[in-house]
Design an enzyme around this catalytic site. Structure first.
Site, mmCIF file in Angstrom:
data_model
loop_
_atom_site.group_PDB
_atom_site.id
_atom_site.type_symbol
_atom_site.label_atom_id
_atom_site.label_comp_id
_atom_site.label_asym_id
_atom_site.label_seq_id
_atom_site.Cartn_x
_atom_site.Cartn_y
_atom_site.Cartn_z
ATOM 1 N N SER A 322 0.800 -1.207 -0.018
ATOM 2 C CA SER A 322 -0.232 -0.085 0.242
ATOM 3 C C SER A 322 1.067 1.155 -0.126
ATOM 4 O O SER A 322 0.527 2.133 -0.623
ATOM 5 C CB SER A 322 -0.822 -0.007 1.059
ATOM 6 O OG SER A 322 -1.541 1.162 1.283
ATOM 7 N N TRP A 325 2.623 1.579 -3.355
ATOM 8 C CA TRP A 325 1.476 2.084 -4.474
ATOM 9 C C TRP A 325 1.549 3.406 -4.456
ATOM 10 O O TRP A 325 0.983 4.320 -5.473
ATOM 11 C CB TRP A 325 0.050 1.366 -3.920
ATOM 12 C CG TRP A 325 -1.038 2.014 -4.875
ATOM 13 C CD1 TRP A 325 -1.333 1.516 -6.035
ATOM 14 C CD2 TRP A 325 -1.780 3.184 -4.797
ATOM 15 N NE1 TRP A 325 -2.490 1.952 -6.512
ATOM 16 C CE2 TRP A 325 -3.017 3.350 -5.729
ATOM 17 C CE3 TRP A 325 -1.871 3.921 -3.860
ATOM 18 C CZ2 TRP A 325 -3.853 4.168 -5.776
ATOM 19 C CZ3 TRP A 325 -3.048 5.031 -3.888
ATOM 20 C CH2 TRP A 325 -3.875 5.105 -4.821
ATOM 21 N N HIS A 326 1.658 4.209 -3.265
ATOM 22 C CA HIS A 326 1.536 5.736 -3.431
ATOM 23 C C HIS A 326 2.602 6.489 -3.946
ATOM 24 O O HIS A 326 2.443 7.519 -4.454
ATOM 25 C CB HIS A 326 1.515 6.119 -1.972
ATOM 26 C CG HIS A 326 0.018 5.883 -1.207
ATOM 27 N ND1 HIS A 326 -0.173 4.909 -0.530
ATOM 28 C CD2 HIS A 326 -0.936 6.834 -1.077
ATOM 29 C CE1 HIS A 326 -1.499 4.838 -0.244
ATOM 30 N NE2 HIS A 326 -1.834 6.133 -0.115
ATOM 31 N N GLY A 327 3.736 5.804 -4.304
ATOM 32 C CA GLY A 327 4.758 6.314 -4.893
ATOM 33 C C GLY A 327 6.207 5.569 -4.760
ATOM 34 O O GLY A 327 6.480 5.045 -4.032
ATOM 35 N N PHE A 483 0.147 10.020 -7.112
ATOM 36 C CA PHE A 483 -0.039 8.538 -7.027
ATOM 37 C C PHE A 483 -0.758 8.031 -7.799
ATOM 38 O O PHE A 483 -0.629 6.699 -8.101
ATOM 39 C CB PHE A 483 -0.744 8.519 -5.695
ATOM 40 C CG PHE A 483 -0.167 9.199 -4.500
ATOM 41 C CD1 PHE A 483 1.279 9.617 -4.563
ATOM 42 C CD2 PHE A 483 -1.093 10.088 -3.674
ATOM 43 C CE1 PHE A 483 1.738 10.326 -3.436
ATOM 44 C CE2 PHE A 483 -0.429 10.800 -2.546
ATOM 45 C CZ PHE A 483 0.745 10.895 -2.357
#
Length: 483
Positions: A322, A325-327, A483
């Site tokens: 997770s 996934w954001h960056g 993102f």
């Protein structure tokens, strides 16, 4: 095209009029209008990336048809993995190529080897992380026979590119959103009014709370080496409300806009800063992503069905994925690991499902215990957000060291004292309204139900006045576009 732009203020009513008064007789025409409007909306940033959405749409639509007709298990797996590799391949290339390349170079430098590969100036397509997961949910659900594949290309295309939630969610499941494109839609006045109300609240969150907090948070984080501990703490608090107001504001506008066109999107935020533990926070924050990882990664890995080791392993995987996934930055991975550490004690003691209801439901005030638990959870969340906002790991540790120094107990170093004070007052008023309306789907929906019409419309007028009075002069993109 930004929700908070003049372009969108013109675009939305034009599409609304065409949708309900020009093509309202034919469902297929309505879906085609949605596709065209969505492509205009997305192409406003960069029309070249429309090819990615179209290619992903064609690939997953075709694979869905193939999965329907294919009975051989091995061939079905080939089709599934084709979809996964195509979608994640695009995401990995555009979002993570330079990250992996830079870390590859760093790793070899430890052995005295100098590598000089060519880096690429890659522009990240807006929303690719969101629509990639949305199309993957379709293929996976068809593969697992949870969903009958569609043969209506226009309906499927509209599902993939539906403009209200295309670039920053909520991440919709095909099982929930796709069937809505099969059904005849008729205008519902009460739902449209509720949609406008939620759009208004989302704009307030974005323009009044998030954007004002963002300016101060950026100023503090960008000059953290020169500021004292109390000012750095304020910077972390400003970012905490910036990211919530910005992202939940986008979700409110997306959900409200969808209601104007007869669609229902899932709730994405449920007053997360009123959570009593970290597990409750993650049931209330970015709900569509949390549940996506739960259903398509955590449960297939074994979930919590195995022993202690499996619970620990799967929890760390889900939180760190997770974060990633954001960056493409180690700060996001560390942020995910910190949240996993927060979550594990609750999971291992079977207390992760203790707080399922609304805090202080039916009461004006929480108990002393609820207040302390909420304050503790909020403090842990603020600490983790520092890593999320920092430029790199070193910056995060320096920032935290600055907070926990002797200067924490000195007066904040305000460069613009009145601006800081005004923003803090706005945040306080915002949280009081959120608390008052916490039993509704969004704050002013609950307030609107309780008040008489003159008071209610006066309140909405006050929100509009606050938006006009306190919104920044420059348009700013939503934080989750990166993102």
């Amino acid at each position: 095209m930004l929700f908070n732009s003049l372009d969108f203020a013109v675009f939305l009513p034009v599409v609304f009029i065409l949708y309900w008064f020009v093509v309202n007789k034919n469902l297929r025409d309505q879906n085609i209008l949605v596709i065209l409007a969505s492509y205009v909306f997305y192409g406003w940033w960069d029309w070249r990336f429309l090819a990615l959405i179209l290619f992903s749409t064609v690939v997953d639509f075709t694979i869905g048809i193939k999965l329907k007709d294919e009975q051989d298990t091995f061939k079905r797996k080939i089709f599934l993995w084709t979809s996964i590799l195509v979608n994640l391949g695009f995401l990995g290339f555009f979002k993570y190529y330079n990250f992996f390349l830079d870390n590859f170079i760093t790793a070899f430098s430890f052995f005295g080897m100098e590598i000089k590969p060519n880096t690429l100036s890659i522009i990240l397509p807006v929303g690719i992380s969101f629509y990639t997961f949305q199309t993957l949910s379709y293929t996976i659900d068809v593969y697992k026979r949870r969903l009958e594949p569609t043969e209506d290309f226009s309906a499927f295309s509209a599902f993939v590119c539906f403009f209200p939630q295309l670039v920053a969610g909520p991440i919709e499941r095909a099982t929930e959103l796709l069937p809505q494109f099969y059904r005849k839609r008729s205008f519902n006045y009460s739902k449209a009014v509720d949609g406008m109300r939620q759009i208004l609240w989302g704009l307030f969150k974005k323009l009044v709370i998030a954007d004002n907090c963002a300016e101060l948070a950026d100023r503090i984080f960008n000059n953290s080496v020169d500021l004292n501990g109390s000012t750095l703490l304020l910077g972390a608090l400003f970012f905490t409300f910036q990211i919530y107001g910005d992202f939940s504001g986008y979700s409110d506008i997306a959900i409200g806009t969808s209601r104007l066109f007869g669609f229902h999107l899932k709730r994405n935020f449920a007053f997360p800063y009123f959570s009593r533990d970290v597990a409750e926070f993650w049931r209330r924050w970015h709900i569509s992503l949390s549940t996506w990882f739960r259903d398509y990664l955590y449960i297939p890995l074994g979930g919590s069905r195995g022993g202690t080791w499996m619970k620990v392993r799967n929890s760390f995987i889900i939180f760190m994925v997770s974060g990633f996934w954001h960056g493409a930055n180690w700060t996001f991975i560390v942020w995910g690991a910190i949240n996993a550490i927060y979550f594990l004690p609750l999971l291992l003691t079977n207390k992760n499902r203790d707080n399922l209801g609304i805090m202080a439901q039916g009461r004006y005030f929480p108990t002393a215990k609820e207040s302390l638990l909420t304050l503790k959870t909020f403090g842990l969340t603020v600490f983790a957000w520092i890593f999320f906002r920092a430029e790199n790991i070193g910056h995060a540790f320096d920032y935290i060291s600055g907070i926990f120094s002797g200067s924490l107990f000195k007066a904040p170093m305000f460069l613009d004292g009145e601006r800081y004070q005004l923003t803090l007052i706005l945040v306080l008023v915002f949280m009081l309204l959120e608390w008052k309306g916490r039993e509704g789907e969004y704050a002013i929906a609950q307030l609107g139900q309780e008040w008489h019409r003159p008071l209610r419309w006066g309140f909405y007028s006050l929100i509009l006045f606050a938006i006009g009075m306190f919104m920044p002069s420059n348009e700013s993109p939503f934080i989750y576009f990166q993102f």
